[in-house]
Design a protein around this motif. Structure first.
Motif, PDB file in Angstrom:
ATOM      1  N   MET A  82       0.657  -1.201  -0.043  1.00  0.00           N
ATOM      2  CA  MET A  82      -0.131  -0.134   0.026  1.00  0.00           C
ATOM      3  C   MET A  82       1.050   1.319   0.132  1.00  0.00           C
ATOM      4  SD  MET A  82      -1.360  -2.328   1.830  1.00  0.00           S
ATOM      5  CE  MET A  82      -2.235  -2.263   3.384  1.00  0.00           C
ATOM      6  N   PHE A 146       1.808  -9.511  16.231  1.00  0.00           N
ATOM      7  CA  PHE A 146       2.237 -10.299  15.080  1.00  0.00           C
ATOM      8  C   PHE A 146       1.840 -11.878  15.051  1.00  0.00           C
ATOM      9  CE2 PHE A 146       3.734  -6.281  14.010  1.00  0.00           C
ATOM     10  CZ  PHE A 146       3.406  -5.903  12.701  1.00  0.00           C
ATOM     11  N   LEU A 149      -1.832 -12.086  14.902  1.00  0.00           N
ATOM     12  CA  LEU A 149      -2.336 -11.679  13.371  1.00  0.00           C
ATOM     13  C   LEU A 149      -1.864 -12.794  12.376  1.00  0.00           C
ATOM     14  CD1 LEU A 149      -1.458  -7.829  13.293  1.00  0.00           C
ATOM     15  CD2 LEU A 149      -3.654  -8.997  13.395  1.00  0.00           C
ATOM     16  N   LEU A 231       5.276  -5.125   4.642  1.00  0.00           N
ATOM     17  CA  LEU A 231       5.070  -3.632   5.074  1.00  0.00           C
ATOM     18  C   LEU A 231       4.335  -3.562   6.601  1.00  0.00           C
ATOM     19  CD1 LEU A 231       4.389  -0.692   4.741  1.00  0.00           C
ATOM     20  CD2 LEU A 231       2.098  -1.260   3.764  1.00  0.00           C
ATOM     21  N   LEU A 277       1.208   8.809  22.116  1.00  0.00           N
ATOM     22  CA  LEU A 277       1.639   8.991  20.605  1.00  0.00           C
ATOM     23  C   LEU A 277       1.738  10.197  20.116  1.00  0.00           C
ATOM     24  CD1 LEU A 277      -0.973   6.016  19.683  1.00  0.00           C
ATOM     25  CD2 LEU A 277       1.761   5.920  19.639  1.00  0.00           C
ATOM     26  N   PRO A 282       5.756   7.772  16.999  1.00  0.00           N
ATOM     27  CA  PRO A 282       6.579   6.504  16.642  1.00  0.00           C
ATOM     28  C   PRO A 282       7.236   6.597  15.394  1.00  0.00           C
ATOM     29  CG  PRO A 282       4.590   5.952  17.856  1.00  0.00           C
ATOM     30  CD  PRO A 282       4.528   7.179  17.422  1.00  0.00           C
ATOM     31  N   ILE A 283       6.326   7.128  14.178  1.00  0.00           N
ATOM     32  CA  ILE A 283       6.820   7.208  12.977  1.00  0.00           C
ATOM     33  C   ILE A 283       6.878   8.747  12.783  1.00  0.00           C
ATOM     34  CG2 ILE A 283       6.116   6.704  10.517  1.00  0.00           C
ATOM     35  CD1 ILE A 283       5.261   4.318  11.246  1.00  0.00           C
ATOM     36  N   ALA A 286       6.702  11.256   7.235  1.00  0.00           N
ATOM     37  CA  ALA A 286       6.098  10.512   5.825  1.00  0.00           C
ATOM     38  C   ALA A 286       6.906  11.011   4.810  1.00  0.00           C
ATOM     39  CB  ALA A 286       4.698  10.375   6.120  1.00  0.00           C
ATOM     40  N   ALA A 338       0.093  10.988  14.483  1.00  0.00           N
ATOM     41  CA  ALA A 338       0.907   9.832  14.690  1.00  0.00           C
ATOM     42  C   ALA A 338       0.585   8.765  13.731  1.00  0.00           C
ATOM     43  CB  ALA A 338       0.772   9.444  16.117  1.00  0.00           C
ATOM     44  N   PHE A 339      -0.737   8.665  13.566  1.00  0.00           N
ATOM     45  CA  PHE A 339      -1.050   7.408  12.686  1.00  0.00           C
ATOM     46  C   PHE A 339      -1.228   8.126  11.082  1.00  0.00           C
ATOM     47  CE2 PHE A 339      -3.070   5.910  16.632  1.00  0.00           C
ATOM     48  CZ  PHE A 339      -2.228   4.739  16.439  1.00  0.00           C
ATOM     49  N   GLY A 340      -0.671   9.159  10.724  1.00  0.00           N
ATOM     50  CA  GLY A 340      -0.596   9.692   9.425  1.00  0.00           C
ATOM     51  C   GLY A 340      -2.263  10.416   9.378  1.00  0.00           C
ATOM     52  N   PRO A 343      -5.258   8.785   2.672  1.00  0.00           N
ATOM     53  CA  PRO A 343      -5.527   7.291   2.079  1.00  0.00           C
ATOM     54  C   PRO A 343      -4.438   6.390   2.627  1.00  0.00           C
ATOM     55  CG  PRO A 343      -4.461   8.871   0.437  1.00  0.00           C
ATOM     56  CD  PRO A 343      -4.863   9.878   1.357  1.00  0.00           C
ATOM     57  N   HIS A 344      -3.363   6.928   3.363  1.00  0.00           N
ATOM     58  CA  HIS A 344      -2.325   5.928   3.756  1.00  0.00           C
ATOM     59  C   HIS A 344      -2.311   5.988   5.342  1.00  0.00           C
ATOM     60  CE1 HIS A 344      -0.298   5.146  -0.136  1.00  0.00           C
ATOM     61  NE2 HIS A 344      -0.303   6.436  -0.141  1.00  0.00           N
ATOM     62  N   CYS A 346      -2.703   4.950   9.096  1.00  0.00           N
ATOM     63  CA  CYS A 346      -2.376   3.620   9.592  1.00  0.00           C
ATOM     64  C   CYS A 346      -3.548   2.589   9.573  1.00  0.00           C
ATOM     65  CB  CYS A 346      -1.935   3.656  10.898  1.00  0.00           C
ATOM     66  SG  CYS A 346      -1.133   2.092  11.680  1.00  0.00           S
ATOM     67  N   ALA A 348      -3.572   0.046  11.129  1.00  0.00           N
ATOM     68  CA  ALA A 348      -3.698  -0.903  12.433  1.00  0.00           C
ATOM     69  C   ALA A 348      -3.756   0.040  13.494  1.00  0.00           C
ATOM     70  CB  ALA A 348      -2.427  -1.593  12.678  1.00  0.00           C
TER      71      ALA A 348
END
Ligand code: HEM
Length: 403
Positions: A82, A146, A149, A231, A277, A282-283, A286, A338-340, A343-344, A346, A348
């Motif tokens: 994605m 994970f 999942l 990803l 967050l 954490p990210i 972008a 923090a989660f963007g 369209p992108h 997160c 999760a």
């Protein structure tokens, strides 16, 4: 306001310089105030630090995520996913990605994850040595997520952890060439591992993991399905693992009132987790590339520009957040990025918003007097700033916050 390639004042360390990575926030604040859309000579990228501008660009199709990732990977070794595609192809991949991370998948793993959190928290007291938030909570929590999942049996967790850790370097948009090359090898090893694992699941007859549902979906080519899995690991394992230590660093100075409320009020625990967050995204970046020249709040970016939406800076923009550098546990609304966004956003986010508050609530319920170390902990000198290498915990008395 200017968009010229001005330099930071001499008193401020560049946020990407080794010392600046320990605390990039003073430099971010200066940029935000003076050149919110800034051409950075050091990296050659455009750094966008204002909340309004970051929020706008993440939602704007003229900022291509596909080109942003291609600029980074250079030899195209990173699998298609994605994040390496723009609409409409992006939607074709994201829709089946919901089988792995959508509401039904989350429901199917929720109870197992609650048990995993309980096991981790109880395990702290059973350790002979001093427990550590990174080693004993964040890392095993990310692997447990994970594990659920992907339907990974516990005996696979150590091997998966090693692969995920090695592949995580791919998240760094400016990893030095040698570590970027190692990261790509690790991503390839991870893909092979996941391929073999998915085949083994398919050969069995009772697997109900979200991965099995994704792997059986006919809409995706095999390499696309594996790209989505990689990803998720590269983009999710490290950030989730690191969020626990960075979150506790902010939370543990709080006294009994906040601690108790986290254990008693799930909505408050969620609000507080979102604030953690916000404070240590954490990210933090972008990556995008412009397909044409675009005017943003605060300045113009030319066509073909490599752009970093500096999420970590946007999350502390004083134009949006009062007391931006302070933990406000009940901050509502909290429009952090923090989660963007766009369209992108997160895939999760709901999962993280469930797991993190659950962990905090269980931890403070079991150890109301939990404390961090007296000394300032060390941060890793990676470009993704302020990641703790270790965060020793003192469990305190079981029955009270002994302030
Ligand atoms: C604290 C933990 C996490 C944070 C803060 C986070 C943050 C983000 C951000 C900022 C993006 C957007 C990137 C961009 O626009 O360039 C993103 C995308 C994504 N995240 Fe997360 N993430 C976390 C955990 C996870 C986990 C655990 C998973 C998987 C299990 C995951 C799966 C994804 C996926 C698949 C995307 C790509 C969505 C798309 O491109 O449509 N994330 N995440």
């Amino acid at each position: 306001m200017s968009t010229a390639a001005v330099d930071l004042p001499g008193s401020l360390i560049h946020p990407f310089a080794p010392a600046g990575r320990r605390d990039p926030y003073p430099a971010y604040r200066w940029l935000q105030t003076n050149v919110p859309v800034h051409h950075d000579r050091f990296s050659g990228m455009w750094l966008v630090t204002g909340h309004a501008a970051c929020s706008a660009l993440l939602r704007d199709a003229r900022f291509s995520a596909a080109l942003g990732q291609r600029e980074r990977a250079r030899d195209d070794a990173l699998p298609v996913s994605m994040l390496t595609t723009d609409p409409p192809d992006h939607h074709r991949l994201r829709a089946p990605g919901g089988l792995l991370l959508g509401p039904a998948a989350l429901r199917s793993v929720s109870e197992g994850l609650r048990q995993d959190v309980d096991t981790l928290v109880s395990g702290l007291a059973a350790r002979d040595a001093e427990p550590d938030a990174i080693r004993d909570l964040g890392t095993p929590l990310a692997t447990a997520v994970f594990g659920r999942l992907f339907g990974l049996p516990p005996q696979e967790h150590a091997a998966f952890t090693d692969l995920a850790r090695a592949a995580s370097v791919n998240l760094d948009p400016m990893a030095p060439p040698a570590s970027a090359a190692r990261g790509r090898l690790a991503a390839s090893a991870l893909t092979h591992y996941l391929d073999a694992h998915a085949r083994a699941l398919a050969a069995g007859d009772d697997d109900t993991s979200p991965l099995a549902a994704l792997a059986a979906d006919q809409r995706l080519e095999r390499h696309e399905m594996l790209g989505i899995l990689s990803l998720a690991v590269i983009g999710g394992w490290g950030p989730l693992a690191e969020t626990v230590g960075n979150g506790l660093l902010w939370l543990l100075p709080e006294g009994p009132a906040v601690r108790r409320r986290i254990t008693e009020d799930p909505e408050f625990a969620r609000t507080c987790a979102d604030e953690l967050l916000r404070l240590e995204a954490p990210i933090p970046f972008a990556a995008r590339v412009t397909t044409e020249s675009v005017e943003l709040p605060g300045g113009r970016v030319p066509a073909g520009a490599r752009v970093l939406a500096v999420i970590a800076a946007a999350n502390r923009d004083p134009a949006v957040f009062t007391e931006p550098d302070r933990l406000v546990p009940d901050r509502v609304p909290n429009p952090h990025l923090a989660f963007g966004a766009g369209p992108h956003f997160c895939l999760a986010a709901a999962l993280v918003r469930q797991v993190l508050p659950t962990l905090l609530a269980r931890l403070l319920d079991r150890f109301p007097g939990l404390r961090g170390p007296d000394v300032t902990p060390a941060f890793r000198p990676t470009l993704i700033p302020r990641r703790l290498t270790a965060y020793p915990l003192r469990l305190g008395r079981d029955d009270a916050y002994d302030a």
